[in-house]
Structure formats: structure tokens, C-alpha cells
Design an enzyme around this catalytic site. Sequence first.
Site, PDB file in Angstrom:
ATOM      1  N   PRO A  10     -23.647  -4.742 -56.734  1.00 53.41           N
ATOM      2  CA  PRO A  10     -24.034  -6.002 -57.377  1.00 53.41           C
ATOM      3  C   PRO A  10     -25.495  -6.116 -57.832  1.00 53.41           C
ATOM      4  CG  PRO A  10     -23.921  -6.304 -55.022  1.00 53.41           C
ATOM      5  CD  PRO A  10     -23.476  -4.900 -55.294  1.00 53.41           C
ATOM      6  N   CYS A  11     -25.896  -5.269 -58.770  1.00 54.83           N
ATOM      7  CA  CYS A  11     -27.265  -5.340 -59.286  1.00 54.83           C
ATOM      8  C   CYS A  11     -27.507  -6.635 -60.063  1.00 54.83           C
ATOM      9  CB  CYS A  11     -27.577  -4.112 -60.145  1.00 54.83           C
ATOM     10  SG  CYS A  11     -26.469  -3.895 -61.542  1.00 54.83           S
TER      11      CYS A  11
END
Length: 188
Positions: free
Chosen positions: A157-158
Site C-alpha cells: 500500500p504505497c
Amino acid sequence: MTDLESRLTRLDTTDLKPPVLPDADVAYTLHDTPIGTLLLAIANGRVVASSFGDEETMTARLARAVSPRVLRQPRPLDDVRRQLDEYLSGSRHAFDLEVDLALATPFQRLVLTDLPTHTRYGATTTYGTVAADIDRPKAARAVGTALGANPVCVVLPCHRVVGANGALTGYAGGLDAKRFLLNLEAKS
């Protein structure tokens, strides 16, 4: 009917079956989502790509980094697609997938490996905080660069990492995709 057509109709084809192709070392597919088309790839049961990159570039990277046997075979990615669709519909908050960071640089691996533990669903953190979490407090820009080239977008989840002032900054799928993901998580 021509002579050739006549001969072809007399052939017995009842025992002919389509060829069975072996599984690829790297199987990939293109998957349309509300945030754009993602190239999804799996190798040895692990996700190696969930990328907004174009097909030719990504398959060439996969061939160099993982195996030259890269084939478009959607079936091995059924579970990845299902989990991604569930996540994008808001019914899944975490992925149950193994990830292989074969396309990541050593620094990206450092940043991405623990990203799910440094961020949580529905919340954001900053590049500076991630840099501090990996014991590189002055590497906020390098963290941003590493996250911008995340080869396993959404699954890792950047999109949950924002600027120090809370501003949305670069995302491989574009800021609209990042905004969509953050709004999706905020609603759940």
C-alpha cells in the site's frame, strides 16, 4: 466443394484435442480496475507485479529479473484478481497474498517489505515517517522514489504514504488513482 474441401471433410478428427501448454514460469494478465489497467504477474505462487506499467516494458522486466518464460495466462492469477476486486469494492481490507520483490532494488525492498506493518487501512503516513521507521531518517525523498517505483502497487500500500503536509504526491497510477484508493479506505 473443392477437392481440398472434400478431402478435409473425410478426415477423422474425433480424437483431436487442443494442446495443453505447460504453466509459465511467470504468468501474467492485464486486469481492468476502477483505477486503471494493472498488469498482474505471479511466479512460484507469489505476486511479482501489480503494476500500471505498460505490458511490453513490464514483461521485458519480468523476463530479465525472474525468468524468460513469461506467458499471458490469466488462470493462475484468479485469486489475485479476486482479492484485488474485493479490495477495490471495499469488502477486503488486507491482502492474503505472498509477494516476491524480484523487480525491486535493494532499497525498495527495505522500504516495501514492512510497508503493510507501517501503514494501516484507512490511515496515511508520511515519507519521513517511513524513512525513520527503516532507520534512515534523512531518506524521505529516497523513500518517495522507492515507493513511486513500487512493482506491486495496491497490494503493497504505497498509496497510503503522503507528503509531510498531508499533500498527495506522485503515484504510479496517477493522483486520481491514489485519491480513489485513499477515499475508498476512508469510507470503510
